[in-house]
Design a protein around this motif. Structure first.
Motif, PDB file in Angstrom:
ATOM      1  N   TYR A 133      18.794  -4.079  -4.432  1.00  0.00           N
ATOM      2  CA  TYR A 133      17.951  -5.203  -4.030  1.00  0.00           C
ATOM      3  C   TYR A 133      16.312  -3.786  -3.447  1.00  0.00           C
TER       4      TYR A 133
ATOM      5  N   HIS B 110      13.258  -3.486  -1.711  1.00  0.00           N
ATOM      6  CA  HIS B 110      11.888  -4.646  -0.823  1.00  0.00           C
ATOM      7  C   HIS B 110      10.765  -3.166  -1.066  1.00  0.00           C
TER       8      HIS B 110
ATOM      9  N   LEU C 276      12.448  -7.971  -1.904  1.00  0.00           N
ATOM     10  CA  LEU C 276      11.599  -8.747  -1.569  1.00  0.00           C
ATOM     11  C   LEU C 276       9.904  -7.729  -1.261  1.00  0.00           C
TER      12      LEU C 276
END
Length: 188
Positions: A159, A161, A184
């Motif tokens: 993940y 960001h 993201l």
């Protein structure tokens, strides 16, 4: 008159680390948390293994520089965490022309800025002519997540960001493979 209270952070537990590591070094849960108070260099031919559940807290601007091997052995139940002391912005992890493959597994990274040389190592995790395998990484609350020039990167199940306008992963003159990752973006 007014009364002011000033609180200062005092390190009273854990291990304090900085300088150059030689040989094979392990950071264990028994010594955790580890406070990196100045740049920490894993020298060529040396290795640093960080066991599951260990926390590393970085001083403002401190770097983790890898010329040898870095192995992060976090697990789903007990990830390894790297963050700024009191959420300060620290430098980053830079892989500097390593001759062995480093593996980072189940790692959470927060509050990064850039590596020791922000042109060569412009992200929270950067590599120059190095081979790195990363799986189950969560990186956020930093300036720029990942940058690699030369070498190879395998990034799995992670993940990423991107809190500012820019790249989540930038690869130049090397190769990268991303599998089942979430990038993201910011709201800019």
């Amino acid at each position: 008159g007014e009364t002011f209270l000033v609180a200062k952070f005092v390190l009273d537990a854990g291990s304090r680390v900085g300088g150059t590591l030689e040989g094979d070094v392990r950071f264990t849960p028994a010594g955790s948390p580890y406070f990196i108070l100045s740049d920490l260099l894993v020298s060529s031919g040396a290795s640093l293994t960080v066991e599951e559940g260990v926390s590393l807290f970085m001083a403002e601007g401190a770097q983790l520089r890898v010329k040898g091997t870095l192995n992060i052995e976090g697990s789903e139940e007990a990830p390894v965490t790297m963050a700024g002391i009191d959420e300060v912005r620290w430098g980053g992890v830079s892989f500097e022309q390593t001759s062995t493959t480093s593996t980072l597994s189940h790692l959470t990274v927060r509050h990064t800025s850039r590596g020791v040389d922000p042109i060569t190592y412009p992200a929270g995790i950067s590599g120059l002519d190095s081979d790195v395998v990363i799986e189950f990484l969560t990186i956020d609350e930093g300036l720029a997540p990942l940058f690699f020039r030369g070498g190879s990167l395998i990034l799995r199940d992670s993940y990423i960001h991107i809190p500012v306008t820019g790249d989540g992963l930038n690869v130049k003159q090397g190769q990268a493979q991303t599998i089942r990752c979430v990038f993201l973006g910011n709201s800019a």
